[in-house]
Design an enzyme around this catalytic site. Structure first.
Site, PDB file in Angstrom:
ATOM      1  N   TYR A   1     -33.390  39.140  31.832  1.00 25.39           N
ATOM      2  CA  TYR A   1     -31.932  39.261  31.844  1.00 25.39           C
ATOM      3  C   TYR A   1     -31.378  40.532  31.207  1.00 25.39           C
ATOM      4  O   TYR A   1     -30.246  40.911  31.494  1.00 25.39           O
ATOM      5  CB  TYR A   1     -31.296  38.043  31.150  1.00 25.39           C
TER       6      TYR A   1
ATOM      7  N   LYS B   1     -45.674  29.105  48.655  1.00 21.80           N
ATOM      8  CA  LYS B   1     -45.564  27.678  48.953  1.00 21.80           C
ATOM      9  C   LYS B   1     -45.669  27.423  50.454  1.00 21.80           C
ATOM     10  O   LYS B   1     -46.265  26.426  50.884  1.00 21.80           O
ATOM     11  CB  LYS B   1     -44.254  27.115  48.398  1.00 21.80           C
TER      12      LYS B   1
ATOM     13  N   TYR C   1     -42.557  33.613  45.775  1.00 18.59           N
ATOM     14  CA  TYR C   1     -42.733  32.188  45.496  1.00 18.59           C
ATOM     15  C   TYR C   1     -42.671  31.373  46.776  1.00 18.59           C
ATOM     16  O   TYR C   1     -43.567  30.568  47.061  1.00 18.59           O
ATOM     17  CB  TYR C   1     -41.665  31.700  44.511  1.00 18.59           C
TER      18      TYR C   1
ATOM     19  N   PRO D   1     -33.297  40.393  43.462  1.00 18.69           N
ATOM     20  CA  PRO D   1     -33.624  40.853  44.821  1.00 18.69           C
ATOM     21  C   PRO D   1     -33.879  39.682  45.768  1.00 18.69           C
ATOM     22  O   PRO D   1     -34.532  38.706  45.412  1.00 18.69           O
ATOM     23  CB  PRO D   1     -34.910  41.670  44.605  1.00 18.69           C
TER      24      PRO D   1
ATOM     25  N   HIS E   1     -32.010  37.306  46.966  1.00 18.54           N
ATOM     26  CA  HIS E   1     -31.488  36.008  46.518  1.00 18.54           C
ATOM     27  C   HIS E   1     -30.923  35.242  47.716  1.00 18.54           C
ATOM     28  O   HIS E   1     -29.902  35.619  48.292  1.00 18.54           O
ATOM     29  CB  HIS E   1     -30.405  36.236  45.466  1.00 18.54           C
TER      30      HIS E   1
ATOM     31  N   THR F   1     -41.298  22.760  48.594  1.00 16.62           N
ATOM     32  CA  THR F   1     -39.923  23.164  48.323  1.00 16.62           C
ATOM     33  C   THR F   1     -39.155  23.466  49.596  1.00 16.62           C
ATOM     34  O   THR F   1     -39.750  23.830  50.621  1.00 16.62           O
ATOM     35  CB  THR F   1     -39.920  24.415  47.416  1.00 16.62           C
ATOM     36  N   ASP F   2     -37.830  23.371  49.514  1.00 16.79           N
ATOM     37  CA  ASP F   2     -36.992  23.769  50.654  1.00 16.79           C
ATOM     38  C   ASP F   2     -36.933  25.282  50.828  1.00 16.79           C
ATOM     39  O   ASP F   2     -36.495  25.781  51.867  1.00 16.79           O
ATOM     40  CB  ASP F   2     -35.570  23.209  50.515  1.00 16.79           C
ATOM     41  N   GLU F   3     -37.395  26.043  49.841  1.00 18.70           N
ATOM     42  CA  GLU F   3     -37.309  27.501  49.921  1.00 18.70           C
ATOM     43  C   GLU F   3     -38.205  28.086  51.012  1.00 18.70           C
ATOM     44  O   GLU F   3     -38.019  29.232  51.417  1.00 18.70           O
ATOM     45  CB  GLU F   3     -37.619  28.136  48.560  1.00 18.70           C
TER      46      GLU F   3
END
Length: 356
Positions: free
Chosen positions: A351, A164, A160, A292, A294, A134-136
């Site tokens: 949510y 990765k 996460y 949190p 983000h 992932t790009d994250e």
């Protein structure tokens, strides 16, 4: 024709890859999937009579099982899609992300190494291990920062992303230490048919169709680069066949959109496809407390992939989004089959406490 061992093939991207691989005769497929909450064998129901597709339920961390599969099927390559991938879930339960993304990938690599080292030299040269990431892992960008490149330093900001990033490092290490022929891909946000509906785009589509609120984190100005899943699958197939061992390739959609803009475009398309008298779907938009850590913006520079292998995404965001919404509208049976109690409970857990 190549024979591929696909891990995590009942999930969103893996299932789309397998369907494309079989429909376009890219390869014969062995699909290993643990069948966790985001997996859905209905994604692959049309392959039930396909003699060149085999499904095995199991964990990539099961050394004996993976070893037996490698010895039984002798695949030409492994593509590792298997991962926990939802940021919000990683905030609530980071350990499961470590177990799957870090430990699971490590064990898969180790089992693969032991198998690969016993192959003949021609077989070793033919074999490859593609790791889908992932790009994250690169962190967050400011509005004017250049897009992520393959040499951008890693700076993960969520459990996460950290899991990765760790798996990417293990893949790199197994190539440089043992010579295992690995390739890593880092993609931007995927969207398209068959995506589990806790992700932004399917969640908003299905909430809107049900007349529910469309919850957007914070101010809605977090930006992502959106990649249509079919474009992603074609890039992976190209990299599998022509990519260089030990390399990383970024795969992006060249479609940066704020979360608010994404939801507004979904509403506009739904107003056209499924109009409701007296209602504009955009009236359902509501802003909720941000999650949190983000990340503000992701963007992928996929110039390396274009220059070396000639790949560019085919879909614009508008064309891909229309196809995606149309698929969900026309596949209500698929939607209902995955709306289990576990999914409903997750949406409530994530949510209900976020109201401003």
């Amino acid at each position: 024709m190549q024979k591929l061992l696909i891990t995590g093939g009942a999930g969103f991207i893996g299932a789309n890859f397998i369907l494309q691989a079989r429909m376009e005769n890219w390869a014969n497929i062995i699909n290993l999937d643990k069948l966790t909450y985001a997996s859905n064998l209905q994604n692959l129901a049309e392959l039930e009579e396909d003699k060149n597709y085999h499904f095995i339920q199991g964990d990539i961390a099961d050394l004996e099982l993976v070893s037996n599969l490698l010895e039984q099927y002798h695949p030409d390559a492994i593509i590792n899609f298997a991962a926990e991938s939802h940021v919000d879930r990683s905030i609530l339960n980071p350990l499961s992300f470590v177990e799957t993304n870090v430990v699971g990938t490590f064990k898969l690599l180790e089992t693969t190494r032991l198998y690969w080292e016993k192959l003949s030299s021609p077989q070793q040269e033919k074999f490859r291990f593609v790791h889908v990431s992932t790009d994250e892992v690169y962190g967050s960008l400011n509005p004017t920062d250049p897009a992520f490149r393959e040499d951008t330093p890693y700076a993960p900001n969520s459990p996460y992303a950290a899991s990765k990033a760790s798996s990417d490092h293990f893949v790199r290490a197994y190539h440089h230490t043992y010579g295992l022929p690995t390739i890593t891909t880092n993609c931007s946000n995927n969207y398209g048919p068959r995506q589990f509906p806790e992700k932004l785009i399917p969640l908003m589509i299905l909430n809107a169709l049900d007349g529910k609120t469309l919850p957007i984190y914070g101010d809605g100005q977090n930006v992502r680069d959106w990649l249509y899943v079919r474009d992603h699958c074609e890039a992976i197939n190209l990299i599998l066949r022509e990519g260089k061992f030990g390399e990383t390739y970024n795969i992006g959609g060249l479609n940066e959109q704020s979360n608010l803009a994404v939801v507004e475009k979904i509403c506009t398309i739904l107003d056209e496809l499924v109009p409701k008298p007296g209602l504009s779907y955009s009236s359902l938009i509501t802003f909720v407390k941000d999650r949190p850590g983000h990340d503000r913006r992701y963007a992928i520079d996929c110039g390396k992939l274009e220059k070396l292998l000639g790949w560019r995404p085919k879909e614009t965001f508008e064309s891909g989004l229309f196809k995606t919404i149309e698929w969900y509208v026309n596949n209500s049976n698929w939607v209902e089959s995955i709306r289990s109690g576990a999914y409903t409970n997750w949406i409530k857990q994530n949510y209900e406490h976020r109201k401003f």
